[in-house]
Design a protein around this motif. Structure first.
Motif, short mmCIF file in Angstrom:
data_model
loop_
_atom_site.label_atom_id
_atom_site.label_comp_id
_atom_site.label_asym_id
_atom_site.label_seq_id
_atom_site.Cartn_x
_atom_site.Cartn_y
_atom_site.Cartn_z
N PHE A 33 29.11 -5.00 9.92
CA PHE A 33 28.45 -3.69 9.92
C PHE A 33 28.22 -3.16 11.34
CE2 PHE A 33 26.88 -5.49 5.84
CZ PHE A 33 27.18 -4.43 5.00
N LYS A 34 28.24 -1.81 11.43
CA LYS A 34 27.74 -1.14 12.65
C LYS A 34 26.29 -0.82 12.35
CE LYS A 34 31.13 0.30 15.54
NZ LYS A 34 32.38 0.87 15.20
N LEU A 35 25.37 -1.05 13.28
CA LEU A 35 24.01 -0.80 12.85
C LEU A 35 23.08 -0.25 13.92
CD1 LEU A 35 21.56 -3.67 12.56
CD2 LEU A 35 23.79 -4.16 13.44
N LYS A 36 22.00 0.33 13.35
CA LYS A 36 20.90 0.84 14.18
C LYS A 36 19.68 0.11 13.63
CE LYS A 36 19.02 5.21 13.66
NZ LYS A 36 19.09 6.60 13.34
N PHE A 37 18.83 -0.42 14.51
CA PHE A 37 17.62 -1.04 13.97
C PHE A 37 16.40 -0.66 14.79
CE2 PHE A 37 16.72 -4.64 16.86
CZ PHE A 37 17.91 -4.72 17.56
N TYR A 38 15.27 -0.55 14.14
CA TYR A 38 14.04 -0.16 14.82
C TYR A 38 12.84 -0.61 14.01
CZ TYR A 38 14.75 3.59 11.46
OH TYR A 38 15.00 4.29 10.30
N GLU A 39 11.69 -0.67 14.69
CA GLU A 39 10.46 -1.06 13.99
C GLU A 39 9.51 0.12 13.96
OE1 GLU A 39 8.80 -4.99 14.96
OE2 GLU A 39 10.70 -5.38 15.98
N LYS A 40 8.79 0.25 12.84
CA LYS A 40 7.80 1.31 12.67
C LYS A 40 6.69 0.74 11.83
CE LYS A 40 9.95 5.86 12.40
NZ LYS A 40 10.39 6.93 11.52
N GLU A 41 5.46 0.87 12.29
CA GLU A 41 4.30 0.44 11.50
C GLU A 41 4.45 -0.96 10.91
OE1 GLU A 41 2.05 3.22 9.99
OE2 GLU A 41 2.93 4.66 11.37
N ASN A 42 4.88 -1.89 11.76
CA ASN A 42 5.06 -3.29 11.34
C ASN A 42 6.16 -3.50 10.31
OD1 ASN A 42 3.04 -4.33 13.02
ND2 ASN A 42 1.49 -3.64 11.56
N ASN A 92 0.81 -1.23 0.00
CA ASN A 92 0.00 0.00 0.00
C ASN A 92 0.85 1.28 0.00
OD1 ASN A 92 0.45 0.89 2.70
ND2 ASN A 92 -0.96 -0.69 3.41
N LYS A 93 0.18 2.37 -0.42
CA LYS A 93 0.87 3.66 -0.60
C LYS A 93 1.53 4.16 0.68
CE LYS A 93 -1.50 5.83 -4.42
NZ LYS A 93 -2.73 6.51 -4.77
N GLU A 94 0.85 3.97 1.82
CA GLU A 94 1.39 4.47 3.09
C GLU A 94 2.72 3.77 3.41
OE1 GLU A 94 -1.84 3.45 2.75
OE2 GLU A 94 -2.67 5.49 2.70
N LYS A 95 2.75 2.45 3.14
CA LYS A 95 3.98 1.70 3.40
C LYS A 95 5.10 2.18 2.47
CE LYS A 95 3.15 -2.54 5.58
NZ LYS A 95 2.49 -3.78 5.50
N ARG A 96 4.75 2.35 1.20
CA ARG A 96 5.74 2.84 0.23
C ARG A 96 6.30 4.19 0.69
NH1 ARG A 96 7.21 -1.26 -3.00
NH2 ARG A 96 5.67 -1.96 -4.48
N GLU A 97 5.40 5.06 1.17
CA GLU A 97 5.79 6.41 1.57
C GLU A 97 6.72 6.36 2.79
OE1 GLU A 97 5.30 8.79 -0.60
OE2 GLU A 97 6.63 9.76 0.83
#
Ligand SMILES: C[S@@+](CC[C@H](N)C(=O)[O-])C[C@H]1O[C@@H](n2cnc3c(N)ncnc32)[C@H](O)[C@@H]1O
Length: 224
Positions: free
Chosen positions: A206-215, A61-66
């Protein structure tokens, strides 16, 4: 020639029905046998993704793409990241499908997906399970959106990504943190929790940052 077009048209019509939930699997399998790009559908990986290509844009969906586009936008902003020896931002989009979120060199196993992708200046058909056909430190950034879950040998791919990235370059992976639908899941090879993805990525250097947003799970990895 005319016969090929007729068969392709029938395949496409049936695919549309299939996407609306009508069980026309056996008709599709029969038709696929006569089409070079669909032969072996749906078991054969390339044919499966070739067929998905026709409606792929509408499957996310568009929201996910955005959201994905905005999370990746720092890669095309010259002021936000500085990478030595880089005049132009040349992103490599692995498993780009029919949709790249920033102008990229697109790399995908499916010729049909590539043919619909309008944001790739260069398109290369290939398999990310194999060594990548690029020079060491060729790209300032690499993206893989909704792709790593389809890869068998994830450690080899991550070391290939590390190799083709410039020092200080970024690799960004995006994955769904929710279960996929059954149809897509049949091609899925791994569906790890966020922490496991993060560990595998760290192991590749790799050095990394990870997080979850809107599934969605975002892994922003830097080659230091
Ligand atoms: C779920 S789609 C994601 C497409 C795109 N990145 C997006 O966000 O819309 C997965 C893509 O990975 C590609 N793919 C799957 N396995 C691959 C492989 N082994 N090598 C290269 N591409 C692959 C498929 O052809 C498909 O285009």
């Amino acid at each position: 020639m005319k016969q090929t077009i007729d068969v392709e048209t029938k395949f496409m019509e049936s695919l549309l029905e299939f996407n609306y939930g009508v069980d026309v699997t056996s008709r599709l399998k029969q038709l696929a046998k006569k089409i070079s790009w669909a032969k072996g559908w749906p078991e054969k990986k390339t044919s499966f993704w070739n067929a998905e290509a026709f409606m792929w844009d509408h499957k996310i969906n568009k929201e996910k793409r955005e959201l994905v586009r905005s999370e990746l936008s720092f890669l095309s902003n010259n002021r936000s990241i500085k990478i030595q020896g880089t005049k132009e931002r040349k992103n490599l989009d692995l498993g780009c499908g029919s949709y790249s979120y920033l102008p990229s060199v697109g790399f995908d196993i499916s010729e049909k997906m590539l043919s619909f992708n309008e944001n790739c200046r260069k398109k290369i058909q290939g398999d990310i399970e194999q060594p990548l056909p690029f020079k060491d430190e060729e790209f300032p950034s690499v993206t893989a959106v909704f792709v790593l879950n389809y890869v068998q040998n994830i450690s080899s791919l991550l070391s290939e990504i590390y190799r083709v990235l410039k020092i200080d370059g970024y690799f960004v992976a995006v994955l769904s943190s929710k279960k996929l639908n059954d149809w897509q899941r049949q091609k899925e090879i791994n569906s790890f929790q966020a922490k496991k993805w993060a560990n595998i990525t760290r192991e590749a250097g790799f050095k990394l940052k990870f997080y979850e947003k809107e599934n969605l799970l975002f892994l922003k990895c830097r080659k230091c």
